[in-house]
Each structure stands twice: as C-alpha cells, then as structure tokens.
Design an enzyme around this catalytic site. Structure first.
Site, PDB file in Angstrom:
ATOM      1  NE  ARG A 113      -3.934   2.156   0.860  1.00  0.00           N
ATOM      2  CZ  ARG A 113      -3.823   3.484   0.758  1.00  0.00           C
ATOM      3  NH1 ARG A 113      -2.714   4.036   0.338  1.00  0.00           N
ATOM      4  NH2 ARG A 113      -4.839   4.256   1.082  1.00  0.00           N
ATOM      5  CD  GLU A 119     -11.143   1.944  -2.268  1.00  0.00           C
ATOM      6  OE1 GLU A 119     -10.941   0.798  -2.728  1.00  0.00           O
ATOM      7  OE2 GLU A 119     -10.337   2.519  -1.518  1.00  0.00           O
ATOM      8  NE  ARG A 158      -3.555  -2.749   2.273  1.00  0.00           N
ATOM      9  CZ  ARG A 158      -4.525  -1.898   1.933  1.00  0.00           C
ATOM     10  NH1 ARG A 158      -5.071  -1.968   0.740  1.00  0.00           N
ATOM     11  NH2 ARG A 158      -4.951  -0.982   2.768  1.00  0.00           N
TER      12      ARG A 158
END
Length: 141
Positions: free
Chosen positions: A32, A40, A79
C-alpha cells in the site's frame, strides 16, 4: 526508521496493480503506497477510480521497483507500507502530482514528507489535474 530488511524487500517486481494505491509483488506481498489515497475501483467504483488504477498500472506493472519504508511497516490488513520508486521518481508523488491521488497522512509515517505531498496536491488542485477536474465532490481528501 526500521531496518529495511525487517519490513520487506527493498526491490521487487510488480506482478499486478490492485488499484491506484496498492500493488502486488512477485512472491505475493501486497504494498500500500504511503502518503496517498486514490478513489476505489475494487469494492466500488468511485469517480476517477479506474483512471487512477490505469495510471498506476502504466507506471509500475511488470517493472522492478525500489521500496522504501517508514516508521510502521504494515497496515491493519497486513500490507507493506512503502514509498515505491522507479527510474528516479517516487511513484507515490507522481500519482498526487498528476491528480490521480489525494494526500493521506497517517502518523507516525510520513512526518518528514507531508509538506512535499500537500504542496503537490495543492498544485494539482490549482491546475485541475485528473480527479480535481472531473470529480465533484472529490472522492478523497
């Protein structure tokens, strides 16, 4: 700053782009991008989500990138959190500069970078780049 080796790889090939601010590396780790948030396009499609994902894909997919970490290595989803660099450019900055991303500063990461990112975002807004030209209201920031 943590020793880079304790976070994750310092260099890796990008096998796929998940969206505008998340990539998957060879070996399956997801990264990320630090300091940015893009609309999104995975769970729902927000204004400029597909464009942000396409821009990120064009920049890094299939490329071997350098990863630079900050204070915290991972987010709540496991992440890796990193600045992604390629060809002398920090892709995180490029995404903001081109109007594909908003600044998302989550301390303690990014304390020494926040002014740079906010300046890039302000300039993108002033120049109506990317999402700033078409999304009303802006989907992030």
């Amino acid at each position: 700053r943590p020793d880079a080796e304790t976070c994750g790889p310092t260099s890796a090939r990008v096998v796929s782009v998940i969206d505008g601010d998340t990539i998957e590396l060879e070996g399956g780790q997801r990264v990320r991008y630090l300091m940015i948030d893009t609309p999104e396009n995975t769970t729902e499609t927000e204004c400029w989500g597909p464009e942000a994902a396409a821009a990120n894909t064009a920049l890094v997919e299939g490329q071997t990138v350098t990863l630079r970490y900050d204070v915290e290595c991972e987010d709540d989803f496991g992440r890796l959190l990193a600045y992604v660099e390629l060809g002398g450019q920090v892709i995180n900055e490029v995404m903001v500069e081109r109007g594909h991303a908003c600044v998302l500063h989550i301390p303690p990461n990014g304390e020494d970078e926040v002014q740079t990112y906010e300046a890039l975002e302000f300039e993108a807004q002033q120049l109506d780049k990317g999402l700033w030209a078409v999304c009303d209201p802006a989907p992030c920031g």
